[in-house]
Design an enzyme around this catalytic site. Structure first.
Site, PDB file in Angstrom:
ATOM      1  N   LEU A  44       0.674  -3.180  -1.757  1.00  0.00           N
ATOM      2  CA  LEU A  44       0.786  -2.846  -0.336  1.00  0.00           C
ATOM      3  C   LEU A  44      -0.238  -3.639   0.469  1.00  0.00           C
ATOM      4  O   LEU A  44       0.057  -4.176   1.537  1.00  0.00           O
ATOM      5  CB  LEU A  44       0.591  -1.344  -0.122  1.00  0.00           C
ATOM      6  CG  LEU A  44       1.490  -0.419  -0.937  1.00  0.00           C
ATOM      7  CD1 LEU A  44       1.232   1.025  -0.561  1.00  0.00           C
ATOM      8  CD2 LEU A  44       2.959  -0.772  -0.764  1.00  0.00           C
ATOM      9  N   ASP A  45      -1.463  -3.709  -0.045  1.00  0.00           N
ATOM     10  CA  ASP A  45      -2.503  -4.503   0.605  1.00  0.00           C
ATOM     11  C   ASP A  45      -2.126  -5.979   0.657  1.00  0.00           C
ATOM     12  O   ASP A  45      -2.156  -6.610   1.714  1.00  0.00           O
ATOM     13  CB  ASP A  45      -3.827  -4.353  -0.143  1.00  0.00           C
ATOM     14  CG  ASP A  45      -4.727  -3.279   0.433  1.00  0.00           C
ATOM     15  OD1 ASP A  45      -4.659  -3.046   1.647  1.00  0.00           O
ATOM     16  OD2 ASP A  45      -5.498  -2.686  -0.331  1.00  0.00           O
ATOM     17  N   HIS A  46      -1.806  -6.548  -0.491  1.00  0.00           N
ATOM     18  CA  HIS A  46      -1.552  -7.983  -0.544  1.00  0.00           C
ATOM     19  C   HIS A  46      -0.318  -8.362   0.276  1.00  0.00           C
ATOM     20  O   HIS A  46      -0.348  -9.325   1.053  1.00  0.00           O
ATOM     21  CB  HIS A  46      -1.390  -8.432  -1.994  1.00  0.00           C
ATOM     22  CG  HIS A  46      -2.672  -8.495  -2.753  1.00  0.00           C
ATOM     23  ND1 HIS A  46      -3.492  -9.610  -2.750  1.00  0.00           N
ATOM     24  CD2 HIS A  46      -3.291  -7.585  -3.530  1.00  0.00           C
ATOM     25  CE1 HIS A  46      -4.549  -9.392  -3.503  1.00  0.00           C
ATOM     26  NE2 HIS A  46      -4.453  -8.163  -3.992  1.00  0.00           N
TER      27      HIS A  46
END
Length: 447
Positions: free
Chosen positions: A342-344
């Site tokens: 989700l972050d990347h």
């Protein structure tokens, strides 16, 4: 590469992308997951790469699927030293009376908040005992109210019915705002692009690392006392890192001077946080009339949790991803994604949004800003449904590493080759090695 998520991302960007993408996949490349996380990773990287090609006038890019998935893990390979652990000793999943709850305690303040609510010693055994007889949602609420970060586990259906889940489902993947005409500002490719980075772990730093790798000037600003030692070596190459305390008049003046010279502001402040510091949208626009803003938060921009602090691992617990992994694999505890996807993915979508807004500003003279969230990226991932778990990512070899040695302040290191190649064969190249936060001299400014 299956065409999952590409149409949704292109529609969210409003993209008129002339670049073609050649996907190199000479070896099997799939991360183990009950969701199509590998396809999400490649679709997000593709979006950033095609927008980059459009900005540079390049006709095509090459995308290495396997390297993309490796970059969604870690890119740095220290030589003779080690990156500190990414997680605090207390952070993790704990069984409550009625299910599971995750505590995020990497920041000292968040750790203190969780321990104050639990009233126990700072070790995992004591925390587990203290959590065991608590209601998971009541504990989540108490920790958040104390200034901490926690998430009670929901399944997909429970999140879809949750007030915040319903709010996130109504948001666009990328929410665009038109901010009016922009004064002209000469620029050559990304070399003259000035990016002010006010982000922390992890999506925002991924976005600005991408921009720095292709020529943008990135100045990262952090407040006193903040650190993320397990992440900084991974995300700071090509960036000059400054320390400013926006409660001090001299530092506020310095910040305003930097902001007035910026093309782009990337920040991860929750709704209302910049306003609380005296920098609402009108003030920011008065300081920087041509400014493009790309921002993110964890749980979305509407709904009862719009202002809640959060991180990738917490969002995975909240929105049903970790429960689905546990259920489908028969595990005894939550099973998150194999990477902090989700972050990347949100980070590369943020980079794509910056470049899309830049192209629009250059072409039409109009400013567009964008907002994204980890929870909305999670909704994109889960929209494709669940799939069988697979793992066939070939082992890393020396050929996967870029030839250069990166002389970080912690010691020498190598990085993986970047997954994107332009038509001339070039890829990302950072102007300086990774370094610690707040290390740049106080007078550092735009070149």
């Amino acid at each position: 590469m299956k065409p999952l998520f590409i149409a949704e991302i292109d529609a969210a960007l409003g993209a008129d992308l002339p670049a073609e993408v050649t996907v190199h996949d000479s070896a099997p490349a799939m991360l183990p997951s009950v969701f199509a996380v590998s396809d999400l990773a490649c679709a997000a990287m593709r979006a950033a790469g095609t927008e980059l090609a459009a900005c540079l006038g390049a006709g095509a890019i090459a995308l290495d699927r396997r390297l993309t998935l490796m970059w969604f893990q870690t890119s740095l390979r220290p030589q003779g030293w080690a990156v500190p652990a990414a997680w605090d000793a207390i952070a993790g999943d704990y069984r409550a009376r009625d299910g599971w709850v995750r505590l995020h305690t990497n920041a000292a303040a968040h750790r203190a908040a969780a321990l104050s609510v639990l009233g126990c010693a700072p070790d995992r055994t004591a925390v587990a005992e203290a959590v065991r007889d608590r209601d998971r949602e009541a504990l989540e609420t108490a920790v958040v109210a104390a200034g901490g970060a926690a998430a009670a586990m929901h399944d997909l259906a429970g999140w879809a019915a949750h007030p915040q889940g319903r709010a996130v489902a109504q948001e666009p993947l990328i929410a665009w705002t038109d901010a009016g005409p922009a004064p002209a500002r000469p620029r050559t490719g990304l070399r003259g692009l000035r990016v002010l980075d006010l982000t922390r772990v992890l999506a925002g730093p991924v976005a600005t690392r991408f921009l720095a790798g292709f020529g943008a000037q990135v100045l990262r600003i952090d407040p006193p006392g903040w650190d993320e030692p397990g992440i900084v070596p991974e995300v700071t190459p090509g960036k000059r890192c400054l320390g400013l305390d926006l409660r001090r008049a001299a530092d506020r003046a310095r910040f305003e001077a930097l902001l007035s010279g910026a093309d782009v502001l990337v920040h991860g402040y929750r709704p209302g946080a910049l306003e609380g510091l005296g920098y609402d949208a009108a003030r920011r626009r008065s300081l920087a009339p041509a400014l493009i803003e790309v921002t993110l938060d964890a749980y979305g921009w509407a709904g009862p949790w719009a202002g809640r602090r959060g991180f990738d691992s917490l969002v995975q617990i909240s929105c049903g991803i970790a429960e689905a992994g546990m259920r489908r694999t028969g595990a005894a505890r939550p099973v998150p994604l194999p990477v902090q996807a989700l972050d990347h993915a949100t980070g590369y979508l943020m980079a794509a949004a910056v470049l899309r807004a830049l192209r629009r500003r250059d072409r039409t003279g109009q400013i567009a800003s964008a907002r994204l969230s980890l929870a909305r990226t999670a909704a994109l991932l889960t929209s494709a449904g669940e799939e069988e778990q697979r793992t066939d990512l070939a082992p890393e070899t020396a050929a996967d590493l870029a030839p250069e040695t990166e002389a970080t302040v912690w010691g020498p290191a190598r990085r993986l080759r970047f997954p994107i190649r332009l038509p001339d064969g070039s890829g990302a190249r950072w102007s300086c090695p990774a370094g610690p936060l707040r290390a740049a001299p106080p007078g550092t400014g735009w070149a």
